[in-house]
Design an enzyme around this catalytic site. Sequence first.
Site, PDB file in Angstrom:
ATOM      1  N   LYS A  87       0.951  -1.500   0.030  1.00  0.00           N
ATOM      2  CA  LYS A  87      -0.414  -0.073  -0.095  1.00  0.00           C
ATOM      3  C   LYS A  87       0.732   1.462  -0.343  1.00  0.00           C
ATOM      4  O   LYS A  87       1.834   1.370   0.807  1.00  0.00           O
ATOM      5  CB  LYS A  87      -0.802  -0.380   1.365  1.00  0.00           C
ATOM      6  CG  LYS A  87      -2.845   0.313   0.995  1.00  0.00           C
ATOM      7  CD  LYS A  87      -2.898   0.647   2.712  1.00  0.00           C
ATOM      8  CE  LYS A  87      -4.447   1.053   2.133  1.00  0.00           C
ATOM      9  NZ  LYS A  87      -5.512   1.237   3.748  1.00  0.00           N
TER      10      LYS A  87
HETATM   11  O1  G3P Z   1      -7.689   1.954   5.608  1.00  0.00           O
HETATM   12  C1  G3P Z   1      -7.741   3.276   4.675  1.00  0.00           C
HETATM   13  C2  G3P Z   1      -9.230   3.606   4.289  1.00  0.00           C
HETATM   14  O2  G3P Z   1     -10.527   2.713   4.399  1.00  0.00           O
HETATM   15  C3  G3P Z   1      -9.008   4.475   6.014  1.00  0.00           C
HETATM   16  O3  G3P Z   1     -10.340   5.431   6.231  1.00  0.00           O
HETATM   17  O4  G3P Z   1     -11.896   7.272   6.584  1.00  0.00           O
HETATM   18  O5  G3P Z   1     -11.965   5.047   8.173  1.00  0.00           O
HETATM   19  O6  G3P Z   1      -9.702   5.764   8.429  1.00  0.00           O
HETATM   20  P1  G3P Z   1     -10.620   6.016   7.334  1.00  0.00           P
END
Ligand code: G3P
Length: 218
Positions: A87
Site C-alpha cells: 500500500k
Molecule cells: O484504510 C483505509 C481507509 O479505509 C481508512 O479510512 O477514513 O476510516 O480512516 P478512515
Amino acid sequence: MKFFVDTANLDQIKEAYDLGVLDGVTTNPSLMAKEGIKGKEKQYQHYVKICDLVQSDVSAEVISTDYEGMIKEGEELAALNPHIVVKVPCIADGIKAIKHFSNKGIKTNCTLVFSLGQALLAAKAGATYVSPFIGRLDDIGDDGIDLVAKIVATYRYYGYATEVLAASIRNVTHILQCVEVGADVATCPLDAIKGLLNHPLTDSGLAKFLADYKKVNG
Ligand code: G3P
C-alpha cells in the site's frame, strides 16, 4: 463486488472470514497503531498472521515517503507472503514506486486518493488497486461516492485493469452506494458488513415461524 475488511484486529478479521464473505483485508499505519503493534519485526509478523488467516489479498502500507525508502520497504513487505499487497500513498514518489512494483509483478494499492486525477495516475502507473476515501470526502462536504463513480467510469472507458477499492467506508449506505456505482471492492469496518444482514422483517418473520412451530410441536 469483493468485500475486504478494513482493520488490523485479528479477532475482527477472523469473524469476517468465518462469515464466509471475506475477499481480503486492508490495513494502514493508524489501524496497526490502534492494535499497539510496535516495531518493524512485530508489524511484519502481524501481516503474516493476517495472510495466513485469510489466504487472500492483504494491504500493508509503507511508512516511507521517499522513492528509495518505499522500494526497500515494499520489497520487504512483498517478500513476507504472496498475499501481501504493498500500500502506497498517492504522492509523486508513490506513483513512481507503484510503476516499479508493477514492472516487478508486485501487487499495489494506491491509497489516500481523493480526486479523479490521482486515480488516473495510479492506473497509468499500473496500480493493482486504487483506494478513494469516501468517508473523509463526505466529512468535508464533498461527495465521496461521486468520485468512486467517476473513477469506475473512467477506468472502464479506457480499459484500465486497476480495481477500484472503495475505502473510508463508514456504514451500510456507503456499501450499497458502492454497489450501485460498480466499485470492484469495498473495504469496510466489520460492523458495516454485518449491518447488511439487519432487517426487522427477517427478525419478525423468523420469530413467527418459530412461534408457530412451537404451538404445534412444543
Ligand atoms: O484504510 C483505509 C481507509 O479505509 C481508512 O479510512 O477514513 O476510516 O480512516 P478512515
